[in-house]
Write a protein that holds these residues in place. Sequence first.
Motif, PDB file in Angstrom:
ATOM      1  N   GLU A   1      44.294  46.738  30.709  1.00  0.00           N
ATOM      2  CA  GLU A   1      43.026  47.372  30.338  1.00  0.00           C
ATOM      3  C   GLU A   1      41.852  46.808  31.133  1.00  0.00           C
ATOM      4  O   GLU A   1      40.688  47.033  30.798  1.00  0.00           O
ATOM      5  N   GLU A   2      42.162  46.076  32.184  1.00  0.00           N
ATOM      6  CA  GLU A   2      41.122  45.507  33.046  1.00  0.00           C
ATOM      7  C   GLU A   2      41.620  45.511  34.492  1.00  0.00           C
ATOM      8  O   GLU A   2      42.820  45.573  34.759  1.00  0.00           O
ATOM      9  N   PHE A   3      40.664  45.437  35.400  1.00  0.00           N
ATOM     10  CA  PHE A   3      40.965  45.349  36.829  1.00  0.00           C
ATOM     11  C   PHE A   3      40.532  43.958  37.282  1.00  0.00           C
ATOM     12  O   PHE A   3      39.360  43.596  37.172  1.00  0.00           O
ATOM     13  N   ASP A   4      41.481  43.171  37.752  1.00  0.00           N
ATOM     14  CA  ASP A   4      41.195  41.795  38.149  1.00  0.00           C
ATOM     15  C   ASP A   4      40.812  41.750  39.623  1.00  0.00           C
ATOM     16  O   ASP A   4      41.646  42.012  40.495  1.00  0.00           O
ATOM     17  N   TRP A   5      39.548  41.417  39.898  1.00  0.00           N
ATOM     18  CA  TRP A   5      39.077  41.385  41.285  1.00  0.00           C
ATOM     19  C   TRP A   5      39.770  40.300  42.100  1.00  0.00           C
ATOM     20  O   TRP A   5      39.743  40.325  43.321  1.00  0.00           O
ATOM     21  N   LYS A   6      40.427  39.364  41.431  1.00  0.00           N
ATOM     22  CA  LYS A   6      41.156  38.324  42.165  1.00  0.00           C
ATOM     23  C   LYS A   6      42.248  38.951  43.024  1.00  0.00           C
ATOM     24  O   LYS A   6      42.636  38.386  44.053  1.00  0.00           O
ATOM     25  N   TRP A   7      42.750  40.105  42.604  1.00  0.00           N
ATOM     26  CA  TRP A   7      43.729  40.830  43.435  1.00  0.00           C
ATOM     27  C   TRP A   7      43.140  41.146  44.802  1.00  0.00           C
ATOM     28  O   TRP A   7      43.794  40.951  45.837  1.00  0.00           O
TER      29      TRP A   7
ATOM     30  N   SER B   1      50.073  38.244  47.650  1.00  0.00           N
ATOM     31  CA  SER B   1      48.783  38.872  47.361  1.00  0.00           C
ATOM     32  C   SER B   1      48.886  39.925  46.265  1.00  0.00           C
ATOM     33  O   SER B   1      47.881  40.460  45.812  1.00  0.00           O
ATOM     34  N   LEU B   2      50.107  40.216  45.812  1.00  0.00           N
ATOM     35  CA  LEU B   2      50.314  41.226  44.777  1.00  0.00           C
ATOM     36  C   LEU B   2      50.234  40.635  43.359  1.00  0.00           C
ATOM     37  O   LEU B   2      50.190  41.368  42.376  1.00  0.00           O
ATOM     38  N   LYS B   3      50.151  39.327  43.250  1.00  0.00           N
ATOM     39  CA  LYS B   3      50.263  38.647  41.962  1.00  0.00           C
ATOM     40  C   LYS B   3      49.304  39.180  40.898  1.00  0.00           C
ATOM     41  O   LYS B   3      49.687  39.391  39.747  1.00  0.00           O
ATOM     42  N   HIS B   4      48.047  39.421  41.230  1.00  0.00           N
ATOM     43  CA  HIS B   4      47.037  39.823  40.250  1.00  0.00           C
ATOM     44  C   HIS B   4      46.782  41.334  40.247  1.00  0.00           C
ATOM     45  O   HIS B   4      45.794  41.789  39.674  1.00  0.00           O
ATOM     46  N   ALA B   5      47.665  42.096  40.879  1.00  0.00           N
ATOM     47  CA  ALA B   5      47.528  43.561  40.875  1.00  0.00           C
ATOM     48  C   ALA B   5      47.844  44.107  39.488  1.00  0.00           C
ATOM     49  O   ALA B   5      48.582  43.481  38.712  1.00  0.00           O
ATOM     50  N   PRO B   6      47.309  45.290  39.140  1.00  0.00           N
ATOM     51  CA  PRO B   6      47.660  45.917  37.866  1.00  0.00           C
ATOM     52  C   PRO B   6      49.171  46.162  37.792  1.00  0.00           C
ATOM     53  O   PRO B   6      49.828  46.400  38.809  1.00  0.00           O
TER      54      PRO B   6
END
Length: 417
Positions: free
Chosen positions: A178-184, A198-203
Motif C-alpha cells: 500500500e506504499e511506494f518505497d523510494w529506496k527502490w 536493486s530489486l529488493k525494495h520494489a513493490p
Amino acid sequence: MKIKLNQIFSNNADEEFTQWNYLTAGTLGVPLNTAKGIEFFKKALDRTPLIVFHTNHYKEDQEQTPWRDLIFQSAGRVIYNGDNKSSNFAAHEARGNRKVLELINLYSSKSKIDRLKAPPIIITKTVKLKGRTGYRQFIGVGLINQSPKLVQQYEKKTNQVFSNYQFEVTLISLTPEEEFDWKWIDDRRNSTLDDISSLKHAPTNWKLWVEKGNEIISQIRLNIKSYRIIDEQEQKNMPIQNKKIINDLLNVYYPDPSKDGIRFEALASFITELYFENSTYSRGWITAGSSDRGVDFVGRLDIGHDAFSSNSLIVLGQSKRYKSPISGERLTRVASRMTRGYIGVVVTLDTFTRKAQEEIKDDQLPIILINGKKASELLLNYINRTGKTLQEIVEIEDEWSKTNIRTTHYSSIIDEI
C-alpha cells in the motif's frame, strides 16, 4: 521515503507538503527536473532508474501542450502523449520519446534479464491548491505493455501536420504494501548494486512481473473498487477541454432538447460503445419514441469466447441531454426494466445527484452512470486516438441515427447482430 497513491507534493517550499525535489533527490542528492513532461535519471550499470510521465491539464490547449493525456487511475490505465510538440522534429527525435523508444522492448521481453532493467514509469499530474498549480500528485507506477501509437495533429501557428507518440501505461497495484518505497529508485540509481540487488525494495507486484512477464498483467493491474458517492461539484470539476466538449454539445450541436432528441440518443449510444471499448459490445438501435418503454437505445454485451461458454446481456440505455443534475426519480424508468440478463446505462452531459447515486447503490441495480465528465473523457480519448473532430463525430452519428431507429422490442437483440 515511502509514499502513497494520490499523495501530493509541492514544487516549492511548503510546510504542509514534502517537496518533489526532496523526494526525487533521494540518497544521491540529485533531483529530477520538474520542468520536463518526460524525465529520467542517468543510467547506472546500463539500467535507467526510472521514467516520469508528468501531465499538466492546466496547460492543455496551449501551443506548448497540444495533446490531451488521459488518466483512468481506478482502471489502472494511463494514455500519455510524448514530448514532440513541433513540426520541426520527427516524433522519434524528441528527447523523452527517444528515451522511451530506446527502452520499450524491455517491457515486452520474454527475458527476465531484460525485465530487471526495465525502468518503472511513474505517473504524476499537476493539481491546484491554494489557488496555485505548484503541486503534483502521485498517480501510480506502471509499465508499457502495448506498442506505442503514432498520432498526428495540426500545429496551431503554421497549420502544418506533425506527429507524436502516444504511450499506454498499465498501472500496477501497490498491494500488499500500500506504499511506494523510494529506496527502490535509489537502489536502481546505485551503480554498486547489480540488477537483482536493486530489486529488493520494489513493490511485490513489480517483482512478480519481473519474474513472470506480461502473462500476469491482468493479475497485478491497479483496480480501485470505489463505492463512494461523488458529489456534484467533483463531477463538474474538469479540465477546460472537457468543459468545451460539453458546452459545444449542449449549445452548438444539440441546442434543442425536443428537436435534437433522436440525434443525441445516437451520440449517447456511441458514448456507450466507447465505454465498453475493451469488451465485446454491439450497438443495436435507437428506440422510436412511441414504443421506447423508457429506453432510448439498445445494445448487447457478449461475455465468453465460444458458443458453448458465452452469454449475452441486453444493454438498455437512456440519454439525458440536461443542463441540470439527474435525480433518482429520473432513473426509475430504466430501473423498472432491470431484470435478469439486463444492464442499464444512463448517459448525461451534466451530473448525478447524491440521492440518485445512493438509490442505485442501495438497490444494487446493474446501472452504469456516465456523467458529463466521463462522457467528455471518452470522446476526447476517441478524438485523440483517431484524429476526428467533434463535429465529424456528430455528423457520423447523425447519419447512423437515420438508419437505426426501430420499434422492435429490445429483447430481440439477443438473436441479432
